[in-house]
Every structure is written in structure tokens, then in C-alpha cells.
Design a protein around this motif. Structure first.
Motif, short mmCIF file in Angstrom:
data_model
loop_
_atom_site.label_atom_id
_atom_site.label_comp_id
_atom_site.label_asym_id
_atom_site.label_seq_id
_atom_site.Cartn_x
_atom_site.Cartn_y
_atom_site.Cartn_z
N PRO A 63 -33.59 19.72 13.61
CA PRO A 63 -32.24 20.28 13.41
C PRO A 63 -31.11 19.48 14.04
O PRO A 63 -30.05 19.35 13.42
CB PRO A 63 -32.36 21.69 14.02
N PRO A 64 -31.27 18.92 15.26
CA PRO A 64 -30.14 18.15 15.83
C PRO A 64 -29.76 16.92 15.00
O PRO A 64 -28.66 16.38 15.17
CB PRO A 64 -30.67 17.73 17.21
N MET A 65 -30.65 16.47 14.11
CA MET A 65 -30.37 15.29 13.30
C MET A 65 -29.63 15.62 12.01
O MET A 65 -29.19 14.72 11.29
CB MET A 65 -31.69 14.58 12.94
N LEU A 66 -29.49 16.91 11.70
CA LEU A 66 -28.93 17.28 10.40
C LEU A 66 -27.44 16.99 10.29
O LEU A 66 -26.90 16.90 9.19
CB LEU A 66 -29.21 18.76 10.12
N GLY A 67 -26.75 16.87 11.42
CA GLY A 67 -25.34 16.48 11.37
C GLY A 67 -25.17 15.10 10.74
O GLY A 67 -24.28 14.87 9.93
#
Length: 217
Positions: free
Chosen positions: A96-100
């Protein structure tokens, strides 16, 4: 890509470096006598050196992300010859932290062509650039699917800060679980605004309806 649009290849590698641990780049390797091409990776080792990684040793997440980025920045899209790119659940295998960064890549590609994405992840919509104006809602009442913009009450809730786009996605999943099969389907029209990316909380197969219902203006 590297020969015709070297900047696009550098962009692809930059996103990989950002989203995949220890990834440096991916390269295409051609076997001309066999009319064959395949992917090899380059990865940062513990001692700081960069090693070549065979395709069979690359993780599923790296291969999937490479395919998504290659689709977004392919020659036909960059040259304006491809009016639409539709991708189902590009966030699979990504933390999830990579979805930006993934959202940024979708926005960047949307300046060249229309981009429609389906997703099961509310985290992909948890982005300050996400714009409710670029979302469509698909409702299935059992007799057919109706696709249209977020209704007035939903827009007011979003504008007043009572509801966020991730909340809307979560609510859509709850309604679908109750049998209403409501989904949030984004539509981006190229060259509109940097925030214009379509993202869709829906079931598999609904992307065909969303894509056919939305055309660039």
C-alpha cells in the motif's frame, strides 16, 4: 522503448526503483535469430553492486509492475495512436505505501491517452490528486447496470469532508456484499487535469462496461 523514447524507459525504471525494493532497472533482451525478446532485471546487491537478474528470478510483483508501466508508456500511447488503456487491478503485489507512486504513473500516462483502471484497493484512491469528477458509479439493480457520475448526495458528502474517496470505495464493497453490487468506476479524459485518472472499486469483468461507457472528449 529505449531506442525510440529513451526518456520513457528512464521514467519506467524510476518508478520501478521507487516501488520495488532493490530494483534498479529492467531491460529488454532480443534474440534476433529466434525472433524472441524477453526481460532481464538489474538489482542492487547487499554490497552496493548492481547485478543482472534473469527473468525467471524476478518477483511476480516486479514483472506485473513492469508490464503495467510498459503498457502505460508504450510507443502507441506516447505517439497518440492509442486512444484508451484499460488495466485491471494494477496494484496487485504492491505494498500500500507504494500506491502513491503508481497513481502518479497513471496520471502521467493520462496526459497522452485515456486511462481506465479497476481496483479492489481503496488505498489507490487515497491520494490528494484523486478527483471525484473523474469517477463514475456503476449500479447493478439485478436488471442491468447503470453507469453515471457520483450522485448529488455523494458529492456533497465528499465536498464537506464527511466522506473520502477511500471511504466511498469501502462503502461500495459493503453494498456489493449486501447484493447491491455498487461500484466506483473512474474515468479520465486526457489533457483535462493532472488528477484525471479512472479508478474503479468493482468486481472482475466490470471494466468492459466502464471502458465502453466512457470516451475521451
Amino acid at each position: 522503448m529505449e531506442r525510440l523514447h529513451p526518456w520513457a524507459k528512464e521514467t519506467l525504471n524510476g518508478y520501478l526503483f521507487t516501488m520495488i525494493d532493490n530494483a534498479v532497472a529492467v531491460d529488454g533482451a532480443e534474440v534476433t535469430e529466434a525472433d524472441l525478446a524477453f526481460v532481464v532485471g538489474r538489482s542492487r546487491q547487499a554490497d552496493g553492486s548492481v547485478a543482472r537478474v534473469d527473468r525467471r528470478s524476478l518477483s511476480e510483483g516486479t514483472l506485473r509492475l513492469t508490464a503495467v508501466l510498459a503498457a502505460l508508456f508504450q510507443r502507441a500511447a506516447l505517439d497518440g495512436a492509442m486512444p484508451l488503456i484499460a488495466i485491471e487491478e494494477p496494484e496487485i503485489s504492491l505494498h500500500p505505501p507504494m500506491l502513491g507512486a503508481l497513481y502518479d504513473a497513471l496520471v502521467a500516462a493520462s496526459h497522452n491517452t485515456q486511462v481506465i483502471v479497476t481496483t479492489q484497493s481503496a488505498d489507490l484512491l487515497d491520494n490528494v490528486a484523486a478527483d471525484p469528477m473523474h469517477l463514475l458509479v456503476a449500479r447493478d439493480d439485478g436488471t442491468g447496470t447503470a453507469i453515471g457520475p457520483i450522485d448529488d448526495s455523494g458529492r456533497h458528502l465528499l465536498a464537506d469532508g464527511v466522506l473520502t474517496l477511500p471511504d466511498s470505495c469501502a462503502a461500495a464493497k459493503c453494498d456489493r456484499a449486501r447484493g447491491r453490487q455498487l461500484s466506483v468506476c473512474p474515468v479520465h479524459r486526457p489533457k483535462a487535469s493532472p488528477a484525471a485518472v479512472a479508478s474503479c472499486c468493482t468486481t472482475r469483468g466490470r471494466v468492459a462496461h466502464s471502458g465502453l461507457a466512457s470516451n475521451p472528449t
